[in-house]
Design an enzyme around this catalytic site. Structure first.
Site, PDB file in Angstrom:
ATOM      1  CB  SER A 138      65.846   7.824  16.910  1.00  0.00           C
ATOM      2  OG  SER A 138      64.901   8.565  17.659  1.00  0.00           O
ATOM      3  CE1 TYR A 151      63.380   9.574  12.467  1.00  0.00           C
ATOM      4  CE2 TYR A 151      62.654   9.929  14.720  1.00  0.00           C
ATOM      5  CZ  TYR A 151      63.658   9.921  13.781  1.00  0.00           C
ATOM      6  OH  TYR A 151      64.942  10.258  14.138  1.00  0.00           O
TER       7      TYR A 151
HETATM    8  P1  NDP Z   1      69.318  17.157   9.931  1.00  0.00           P
HETATM    9  O1  NDP Z   1      68.008  17.315   9.242  1.00  0.00           O
HETATM   10  O2  NDP Z   1      70.036  18.353  10.440  1.00  0.00           O
HETATM   11  O3  NDP Z   1      70.329  16.353   8.996  1.00  0.00           O
HETATM   12  C1  NDP Z   1      69.930  15.304   8.176  1.00  0.00           C
HETATM   13  C2  NDP Z   1      71.051  15.017   7.197  1.00  0.00           C
HETATM   14  O4  NDP Z   1      70.655  13.923   6.379  1.00  0.00           O
HETATM   15  C3  NDP Z   1      71.362  16.205   6.295  1.00  0.00           C
HETATM   16  O5  NDP Z   1      72.752  16.379   6.243  1.00  0.00           O
HETATM   17  C4  NDP Z   1      70.830  15.753   4.948  1.00  0.00           C
HETATM   18  O6  NDP Z   1      71.695  16.243   3.912  1.00  0.00           O
HETATM   19  C5  NDP Z   1      70.971  14.250   5.055  1.00  0.00           C
HETATM   20  N1  NDP Z   1      70.112  13.556   4.109  1.00  0.00           N
HETATM   21  C6  NDP Z   1      68.765  13.588   4.041  1.00  0.00           C
HETATM   22  N2  NDP Z   1      68.356  12.877   2.989  1.00  0.00           N
HETATM   23  C7  NDP Z   1      69.471  12.394   2.376  1.00  0.00           C
HETATM   24  C8  NDP Z   1      69.712  11.608   1.229  1.00  0.00           C
HETATM   25  N3  NDP Z   1      68.707  11.147   0.464  1.00  0.00           N
HETATM   26  N4  NDP Z   1      70.986  11.318   0.896  1.00  0.00           N
HETATM   27  C9  NDP Z   1      72.003  11.780   1.645  1.00  0.00           C
HETATM   28  N5  NDP Z   1      71.853  12.526   2.740  1.00  0.00           N
HETATM   29  C10 NDP Z   1      70.591  12.823   3.102  1.00  0.00           C
HETATM   30  O7  NDP Z   1      69.029  16.129  11.119  1.00  0.00           O
HETATM   31  P2  NDP Z   1      69.860  15.712  12.410  1.00  0.00           P
HETATM   32  O8  NDP Z   1      71.277  16.078  12.301  1.00  0.00           O
HETATM   33  O9  NDP Z   1      69.078  16.179  13.581  1.00  0.00           O
HETATM   34  O10 NDP Z   1      69.675  14.131  12.341  1.00  0.00           O
HETATM   35  C11 NDP Z   1      70.700  13.264  11.922  1.00  0.00           C
HETATM   36  C12 NDP Z   1      70.303  11.836  12.267  1.00  0.00           C
HETATM   37  O11 NDP Z   1      70.013  11.751  13.660  1.00  0.00           O
HETATM   38  C13 NDP Z   1      69.058  11.331  11.540  1.00  0.00           C
HETATM   39  O12 NDP Z   1      69.231   9.983  11.219  1.00  0.00           O
HETATM   40  C14 NDP Z   1      67.962  11.503  12.593  1.00  0.00           C
HETATM   41  O13 NDP Z   1      66.889  10.619  12.372  1.00  0.00           O
HETATM   42  C15 NDP Z   1      68.741  11.176  13.859  1.00  0.00           C
HETATM   43  N6  NDP Z   1      68.173  11.706  15.087  1.00  0.00           N
HETATM   44  C16 NDP Z   1      67.923  13.046  15.255  1.00  0.00           C
HETATM   45  C17 NDP Z   1      67.362  13.487  16.436  1.00  0.00           C
HETATM   46  C18 NDP Z   1      67.013  14.930  16.675  1.00  0.00           C
HETATM   47  O14 NDP Z   1      66.258  15.201  17.631  1.00  0.00           O
HETATM   48  N7  NDP Z   1      67.520  15.870  15.893  1.00  0.00           N
HETATM   49  C19 NDP Z   1      67.055  12.567  17.542  1.00  0.00           C
HETATM   50  C20 NDP Z   1      67.383  11.197  17.268  1.00  0.00           C
HETATM   51  C21 NDP Z   1      67.927  10.793  16.103  1.00  0.00           C
HETATM   52  P3  NDP Z   1      71.239  16.754   2.459  1.00  0.00           P
HETATM   53  O15 NDP Z   1      69.847  17.317   2.624  1.00  0.00           O
HETATM   54  O16 NDP Z   1      72.268  17.769   2.102  1.00  0.00           O
HETATM   55  O17 NDP Z   1      71.303  15.540   1.594  1.00  0.00           O
END
Ligand code: NDP
Length: 251
Positions: A138, A151
């Site tokens: 990020s 974060y």
């Molecule tokens: P989402 O919340 O849409 O997706 C997060 C994903 O992580 C989900 O698929 C969730 O799946 C999974 N997850 C969470 N906890 C666990 C766990 N314990 N084990 C396995 N999977 C897990 O977020 P984004 O798609 O927006 O973000 C994805 C990545 O990008 C993250 O690392 C985030 O920090 C990063 N990011 C996002 C930004 C944004 O503005 N959206 C900006 C910069 C970086 P499930 O709950 O089914 O396990």
């Protein structure tokens, strides 16, 4: 399995889901890993069972990650790509009142999750002779902002892991990359952070075009499909409307 295999963590929504769809289109057999298996199954149905496998995985559990590694091995093909995407933010409290539980969650998923999955899959990535690890970091990995310490601390730590790993793997056939997105409008990221739809919506209010999950999937596909001697160490990508973390153009 003749196809190269790509593992995507956090594939059940947002950037992970979009990256999985895109990598399947690029010719990988994609292993979709997350906790919500029904969502993964829907994606497998969209991609086709020949080109995708759903694996229930909690990246905070050693046993669950070991089972992911076993599931990948059973497919029998070369594992050439790991996308460490599972992660997110909880809360926006100042340091003086931040919840240690929120900090713990963010560290567990973003940092230790990346560590656990990388450790488990590194032997297979190396055995492929041309492995690639992509971490979704990020802009919070190199900038701090008020209310963001939990974060930003986690994403800074994930960046330290990635940078160290690149040094440690020098001379071995596994490249290590990081993509650092700014504001990406995904369905759940801000909702998970604030637990309140109105607060989540306010993040994007008036921003002409936040990045989309597909924009980041495009970056993942691009870095992963460069010739293997090309290592994109770090790719920072923001929407045009976000000149910096604190400088967001709203109309
Ligand atoms: P989402 O919340 O849409 O997706 C997060 C994903 O992580 C989900 O698929 C969730 O799946 C999974 N997850 C969470 N906890 C666990 C766990 N314990 N084990 C396995 N999977 C897990 O977020 P984004 O798609 O927006 O973000 C994805 C990545 O990008 C993250 O690392 C985030 O920090 C990063 N990011 C996002 C930004 C944004 O503005 N959206 C900006 C910069 C970086 P499930 O709950 O089914 O396990």
């Amino acid at each position: 399995m003749e196809k190269n295999i790509a593992v995507v963590t956090g594939a059940s929504s947002g950037i992970g889901a979009a990256s999985s769809l895109r990598l399947a289109a690029e010719g990988y057999h994609v292993v979709l890993a997350a906790r919500r298996t029904e969502r993964l199954q829907d994606l497998v149905d969209r991609i086709g069972v020949k080109d995708a496998t759903a694996v229930s995985c909690d990246v905070t559990s050693d046993a669950s990650v070991a089972a992911l590694s076993d599931a990948v091995a059973e497919l029998g093909g070369p594992l050439t790509l790991l996308v460490n995407n599972a992660g997110g933010a909880h809360g926006m409290d100042p340091v003086e009142s931040g919840s240690t539980a929120d900090w713990q969650w963010m560290y567990d998923v973003n940092v230790l999750g990346t560590l656990r999955v990388t450790q488990a899959l590194l032997p297979a990535l190396e055995a492929s002779g041309a492995g690639t690890i992509v971490a979704i970091g990020s802009t919070a990995a190199f900038t701090v902002y008020e209310g963001g310490a939990g974060y930003t601390a986690a994403k800074h730590a994930q960046n330290a892991l990635v940078g160290t790993l690149r040094l440690e793997l020098s001379g071995r056939p596994v490249r290590v990359m990081e993509i650092d997105p700014g504001m990406v409008r995904t369905e759940e990221f801000s909702l998970n952070r604030f637990g309140d739809p109105d607060k989540a919506e306010a993040v994007y209010a008036g921003v002409p075009e936040p990045l989309t999950a597909e924009d980041i999937a495009d970056c993942v596909a691009w870095v992963a499909t460069r010739p293997h001697h090309v290592n994109v160490d770090r790719l920072v990508v923001r929407p045009l409307a976000q000149a910096a973390q604190h400088k967001v153009h709203r109309v």
